[in-house]
Enzyme design. Structure first.
Site, PDB file in Angstrom:
ATOM      1  N   SER A 174      -0.154   6.561   3.224  1.00  0.00           N
ATOM      2  CA  SER A 174       0.334   7.540   4.199  1.00  0.00           C
ATOM      3  C   SER A 174       1.576   8.262   3.696  1.00  0.00           C
ATOM      4  CB  SER A 174       0.652   6.853   5.522  1.00  0.00           C
ATOM      5  OG  SER A 174      -0.514   6.320   6.108  1.00  0.00           O
ATOM      6  N   GLN A 206       0.825  -1.200   0.000  1.00  0.00           N
ATOM      7  CA  GLN A 206       0.000   0.000   0.000  1.00  0.00           C
ATOM      8  C   GLN A 206       0.861   1.253   0.000  1.00  0.00           C
ATOM      9  OE1 GLN A 206      -1.972   0.781   3.715  1.00  0.00           O
ATOM     10  NE2 GLN A 206      -3.797   1.567   2.735  1.00  0.00           N
ATOM     11  N   GLY A 207       0.441   2.280  -0.735  1.00  0.00           N
ATOM     12  CA  GLY A 207       1.116   3.573  -0.747  1.00  0.00           C
ATOM     13  C   GLY A 207       0.120   4.687  -0.478  1.00  0.00           C
ATOM     14  N   GLU A 222      -9.388  -3.402   4.427  1.00  0.00           N
ATOM     15  CA  GLU A 222      -8.201  -3.625   5.246  1.00  0.00           C
ATOM     16  C   GLU A 222      -8.610  -3.826   6.698  1.00  0.00           C
ATOM     17  OE1 GLU A 222      -3.928  -1.502   6.304  1.00  0.00           O
ATOM     18  OE2 GLU A 222      -5.628  -0.261   5.774  1.00  0.00           O
TER      19      GLU A 222
END
Length: 386
Positions: free
Chosen positions: A120, A117-118, A235
């Site tokens: 934050s 995941q990208g 998630e």
């Protein structure tokens, strides 16, 4: 014999024959081990219990999903590598193009593609709509520049699912798009971050003029926030039944530890162990409710925040109690020859410090629960959600 009984027996037979045993020690070997197990499950028709059949999954009814996670939890099986099956997979199923579904879904379930995941950023963690990683349109490509941080296992990833700013900064969530980016594309740099456990479970990712085909965008331009909320909801609820079964085993092992340490004669200790036993049953019941919501509506909804908050606080308290139970031995790290059970409880205590931060902080989850489930007034310190 009922269909559920037949399914349970077939799953048990598969696990008895194919469960892979103990994982190797090296990081690369463990990754290969987990990918091989994912491929074995997929090749034998036992991958993706909640995914529809046309996406490569099993399309199980809810009752059989419960059975699936119960039986899987009986073995110490390697986790799926990356976050593809639990986050980006359901997102592509709902919003992806036919080409994206064909290219990524089965490969994700089989772990031929590992995702990270990208979302934050250094200045956009809890306030994710304030992200600053930009994607400038250049013909049939986007040119991406920026930085992401706290990306779990990004050093292992083949692909990244990334939120980028395609609109003005002041547009906040209305100017965000959702891109699928090759983790090995020119201009992508991944740097592991050493955490408090001494391991490197998180990374930071840098994008320097990275060219991404427009065909790799999920959904429409500037509509990525709505899609990201689906990803985040999955998630927070993904593997909920599996997690409940996992913590059922952890509580049993904690009870065994208390016996081993001669602590079960203490009334206070027994009371706390009984409380953990009740709470893991509550975890299982809430997981069932969340999965039932996904089966009925296709979305986990705001109740996923309840599950996320409850589970993260529970696993922290569980490990805090374990370290207290160990007394002075709880101070010893994994490498100390006198550590108890190779330092697993102390390591777990350190690792779970992040439990109430990742996937939305506990504070954010409480705001979501208060506003969207309980109907309380919006926190005046927070920007409006859309």
């Amino acid at each position: 014999m009922s269909d559920d009984t037949e399914f349970r027996e077939s799953l048990r037979a598969f696990l008895k024959e194919h469960a892979p045993g103990r994982a190797p020690k090296g990081a690369a070997e463990r990754l290969a081990f987990a990918k091989a197990w994912a491929a074995t499950k997929y090749d034998h028709g036992f991958a993706g219990p909640a995914w529809p059949r046309d996406a490569g999954g099993m399309g199980l009814p809810f009752e059989q999903q419960v059975i699936y996670h119960e039986e899987m939890a009986r073995y110490r099986l390697p986790a799926m590598p990356g976050t593809g099956w639990e986050m980006v997979g359901p997102t592509i199923i709902k919003y992806g193009t036919p080409e994206q579904k064909e290219r990524y879904l089965r490969a994700t379930l089989r772990a031929d593609i590992v995702w990270a995941q990208g979302f934050s950023e250094p200045e956009a963690g809890s306030d994710l709509p304030g992200l600053r990683t930009t994607a400038r349109r250049d013909g049939d490509h986007y040119v991406v520049n920026g930085q992401k941080v706290w990306n779990t296992n990004a050093e292992k990833a083949d692909m990244l699912f990334v939120l980028v700013r395609t609109g003005a900064q002041e547009a906040r969530q209305k100017g965000i798009s959702y891109l699928l980016i090759d983790a090995h594309a020119p201009g992508v740099t991944v740097r592991p971050i050493r955490d408090i456990t001494g391991g490197e479970h998180f990374c930071e990712i840098f994008f320097d003029e990275v060219r991404v085909p427009v065909s790799q965008r999920v959904g429409e331009e500037n509509e990525g926030w709505r899609i990201a909320r689906t990803t985040l909801g999955h998630e927070r609820s993904a593997g909920a039944l599996n997690q409940a079964a996992f913590y059922r085993r952890i509580v049993d092992e904690l009870i065994a530890l208390a016996r081993e340490r001669g602590a079960v004669a203490d009334t206070g200790i027994r009371r706390r162990l009984a409380d953990f036993d009740v709470r893991v049953r509550v975890m299982n019941a809430h997981a069932a409710r969340t999965i039932a919501s996904i089966v009925a509506t296709g979305e986990p909804g705001p109740t996923s925040s309840v599950s996320r908050l409850y589970n993260s606080v529970f696993e922290q308290e569980l490990h805090e109690f374990a370290v207290e139970l160990l007394g002075p031995f709880g101070l010893l790290g994994r490498g100390d020859p006198d550590t108890v059970q190779r330092g697993r409880w102390t390591g777990g205590w350190l690792a779970t410090r992040a439990s109430t931060i990742g996937a939305g902080t506990a504070e954010i989850q409480r705001n979501t629960i208060a506003e969207q489930l309980l109907g309380l007034p919006r926190d005046p310190a927070m920007p409006p959600r859309s």
